[in-house]
Design a protein around this motif. Structure first.
Motif, PDB file in Angstrom:
ATOM      1  N   UNK A  37       0.862  -1.170   0.000  1.00  0.00           N
ATOM      2  CA  UNK A  37       0.000   0.000   0.000  1.00  0.00           C
ATOM      3  C   UNK A  37       0.904   1.226   0.000  1.00  0.00           C
ATOM      4  N   UNK A  38       0.307   2.395  -0.026  1.00  0.00           N
ATOM      5  CA  UNK A  38       1.070   3.640  -0.018  1.00  0.00           C
ATOM      6  C   UNK A  38       1.959   3.701   1.231  1.00  0.00           C
ATOM      7  N   UNK A  39       3.294   3.774   1.070  1.00  0.00           N
ATOM      8  CA  UNK A  39       4.176   3.848   2.232  1.00  0.00           C
ATOM      9  C   UNK A  39       4.060   5.204   2.934  1.00  0.00           C
ATOM     10  N   UNK A  40       4.409   5.218   4.204  1.00  0.00           N
ATOM     11  CA  UNK A  40       4.359   6.445   4.990  1.00  0.00           C
ATOM     12  C   UNK A  40       5.321   6.308   6.151  1.00  0.00           C
ATOM     13  N   UNK A  41       5.415   7.329   6.956  1.00  0.00           N
ATOM     14  CA  UNK A  41       6.299   7.293   8.105  1.00  0.00           C
ATOM     15  C   UNK A  41       5.524   7.116   9.395  1.00  0.00           C
ATOM     16  N   UNK A  42       6.090   6.364  10.308  1.00  0.00           N
ATOM     17  CA  UNK A  42       5.605   6.228  11.676  1.00  0.00           C
ATOM     18  C   UNK A  42       6.678   6.866  12.539  1.00  0.00           C
ATOM     19  N   UNK A  43       6.279   7.788  13.404  1.00  0.00           N
ATOM     20  CA  UNK A  43       7.234   8.426  14.297  1.00  0.00           C
ATOM     21  C   UNK A  43       6.720   8.301  15.722  1.00  0.00           C
ATOM     22  N   UNK A  44       7.635   8.064  16.658  1.00  0.00           N
ATOM     23  CA  UNK A  44       7.231   7.988  18.054  1.00  0.00           C
ATOM     24  C   UNK A  44       8.360   8.441  18.963  1.00  0.00           C
ATOM     25  N   UNK A  45       7.999   8.681  20.200  1.00  0.00           N
ATOM     26  CA  UNK A  45       8.974   9.045  21.228  1.00  0.00           C
ATOM     27  C   UNK A  45       8.373   8.797  22.595  1.00  0.00           C
ATOM     28  N   UNK A  46       9.234   8.712  23.577  1.00  0.00           N
ATOM     29  CA  UNK A  46       8.802   8.621  24.963  1.00  0.00           C
ATOM     30  C   UNK A  46       9.536   9.698  25.740  1.00  0.00           C
ATOM     31  N   UNK A  47       9.404   9.681  27.055  1.00  0.00           N
ATOM     32  CA  UNK A  47      10.055  10.693  27.878  1.00  0.00           C
ATOM     33  C   UNK A  47       9.108  11.842  28.188  1.00  0.00           C
ATOM     34  N   UNK A 146       2.930   9.025  19.398  1.00  0.00           N
ATOM     35  CA  UNK A 146       3.229   8.577  18.042  1.00  0.00           C
ATOM     36  C   UNK A 146       2.402   9.367  17.043  1.00  0.00           C
ATOM     37  N   UNK A 147       2.802   9.267  15.772  1.00  0.00           N
ATOM     38  CA  UNK A 147       2.074   9.940  14.695  1.00  0.00           C
ATOM     39  C   UNK A 147       2.430   9.298  13.364  1.00  0.00           C
ATOM     40  N   UNK A 148       1.568   9.503  12.386  1.00  0.00           N
ATOM     41  CA  UNK A 148       1.861   9.161  10.997  1.00  0.00           C
ATOM     42  C   UNK A 148       2.312  10.428  10.301  1.00  0.00           C
ATOM     43  N   UNK A 149       3.185  10.288   9.306  1.00  0.00           N
ATOM     44  CA  UNK A 149       3.620  11.422   8.495  1.00  0.00           C
ATOM     45  C   UNK A 149       3.842  10.917   7.070  1.00  0.00           C
ATOM     46  N   UNK A 150       3.499  11.745   6.102  1.00  0.00           N
ATOM     47  CA  UNK A 150       3.784  11.386   4.704  1.00  0.00           C
ATOM     48  C   UNK A 150       5.292  11.263   4.559  1.00  0.00           C
ATOM     49  N   UNK A 151       5.765  10.181   3.942  1.00  0.00           N
ATOM     50  CA  UNK A 151       7.204   9.928   3.881  1.00  0.00           C
ATOM     51  C   UNK A 151       7.953  10.929   3.002  1.00  0.00           C
ATOM     52  N   UNK A 152       7.260  11.725   2.219  1.00  0.00           N
ATOM     53  CA  UNK A 152       7.891  12.741   1.375  1.00  0.00           C
ATOM     54  C   UNK A 152       7.842  14.141   2.010  1.00  0.00           C
ATOM     55  N   UNK A 153       7.237  14.260   3.199  1.00  0.00           N
ATOM     56  CA  UNK A 153       7.069  15.568   3.837  1.00  0.00           C
ATOM     57  C   UNK A 153       8.275  15.886   4.724  1.00  0.00           C
ATOM     58  N   UNK A 154       9.373  16.246   4.076  1.00  0.00           N
ATOM     59  CA  UNK A 154      10.636  16.497   4.790  1.00  0.00           C
ATOM     60  C   UNK A 154      10.522  17.580   5.862  1.00  0.00           C
ATOM     61  N   UNK A 155       9.804  18.694   5.629  1.00  0.00           N
ATOM     62  CA  UNK A 155       9.705  19.698   6.701  1.00  0.00           C
ATOM     63  C   UNK A 155       8.995  19.164   7.955  1.00  0.00           C
ATOM     64  N   UNK A 156       7.936  18.385   7.770  1.00  0.00           N
ATOM     65  CA  UNK A 156       7.230  17.822   8.930  1.00  0.00           C
ATOM     66  C   UNK A 156       8.116  16.818   9.657  1.00  0.00           C
ATOM     67  N   UNK A 157       8.800  15.960   8.916  1.00  0.00           N
ATOM     68  CA  UNK A 157       9.693  14.981   9.536  1.00  0.00           C
ATOM     69  C   UNK A 157      10.777  15.694  10.327  1.00  0.00           C
ATOM     70  N   UNK A 158      11.329  16.763   9.773  1.00  0.00           N
ATOM     71  CA  UNK A 158      12.365  17.528  10.478  1.00  0.00           C
ATOM     72  C   UNK A 158      11.805  18.144  11.763  1.00  0.00           C
ATOM     73  N   UNK A 159      10.596  18.682  11.710  1.00  0.00           N
ATOM     74  CA  UNK A 159       9.978  19.268  12.900  1.00  0.00           C
ATOM     75  C   UNK A 159       9.805  18.206  13.985  1.00  0.00           C
ATOM     76  N   UNK A 160       9.262  17.045  13.614  1.00  0.00           N
ATOM     77  CA  UNK A 160       9.041  15.987  14.604  1.00  0.00           C
ATOM     78  C   UNK A 160      10.368  15.470  15.164  1.00  0.00           C
ATOM     79  N   UNK A 161      11.394  15.402  14.328  1.00  0.00           N
ATOM     80  CA  UNK A 161      12.715  14.982  14.824  1.00  0.00           C
ATOM     81  C   UNK A 161      13.254  15.981  15.844  1.00  0.00           C
ATOM     82  N   UNK A 162      13.035  17.277  15.600  1.00  0.00           N
ATOM     83  CA  UNK A 162      13.466  18.300  16.572  1.00  0.00           C
ATOM     84  C   UNK A 162      12.768  18.103  17.916  1.00  0.00           C
ATOM     85  N   UNK A 163      11.574  17.528  17.884  1.00  0.00           N
ATOM     86  CA  UNK A 163      10.826  17.260  19.112  1.00  0.00           C
ATOM     87  C   UNK A 163      11.192  15.905  19.718  1.00  0.00           C
TER      88      UNK A 163
END
Length: 177
Positions: A37-47, A146-163
């Motif tokens: 199916x359409x690939x996407x990103x899964x992002x998560x964190x704890x703390x 956790x959250x889903x993110x479109x795997x091509x959305x580099x600005x969103x991925x960068x924002x979530x990584x900063x968090x």
């Protein structure tokens, strides 16, 4: 793992979330063709995360839909949908300019969706603030966010990584039509 998923995925509506490399292995073991199916990103964190100022849970949702339509019309979460529990927002005066929701949380994972910043307010750190607020709240309640993110959305991925979120490239499999 691939053989176990392939064996249990036959003839049922099971669509497990898995890494893209595992999906390729599972698909090769299926007796009938399955496709990714359409690939996407899964992002998560704890703390923990500090709560930012000037962000709060919204008491009314009248302005959320117009903001989503302007800034994120493909959002998976909308006000009033089943499983979408609450919305946070940042206001500029009386105008809602950024929002994010808690949706489909489980007993030990809070889920963030519906992130949107009005295009005329982009680049001001509002998305970071609203996501930090929701993530902080969900971390304190569930221990993991956790959250889903479109795997091509580099600005969103960068924002979530900063968090502090970690990115995983994931997908599901569907029977080939």
């Amino acid at each position: 793992m691939a053989s176990l998923l392939a064996a249990h995925g036959r003839g049922v509506n099971l669509r497990p979330l898995m890494s893209r490399s595992l999906a390729a292995d599972v698909a090769s073991l299926m007796p009938t063709p399955w496709v990714e199916d359409k690939p996407f990103g899964w992002m998560d964190r704890s703390g923990t995360l500090d709560l930012p100022p000037d962000v709060s849970w919204l008491s009314h949702l009248d302005d959320v839909r117009p903001l989503l339509q302007a800034a994120n019309p493909d959002s998976w979460a909308w006000p009033g949908e089943q499983g979408v529990q609450r919305w946070a927002g940042v206001h500029n005066g009386s105008t809602l300019v950024a929002t994010a929701a808690e949706a489909w949380s489980s007993i030990d994972v809070g889920f963030m969706m519906g992130v949107a910043v009005h295009p005329s307010h982009a680049g001001q750190g509002l998305g970071h603030r609203v996501c930090q607020f929701v993530a902080s709240s969900l971390l304190s309640l569930y221990g993991t966010c956790a959250l889903f993110v479109e795997n091509y959305n580099a600005p969103a991925i960068a924002l979530y990584r900063k968090l502090g979120f970690t990115y995983r490239d994931v997908t599901t499999l569907l029977p080939a039509s």
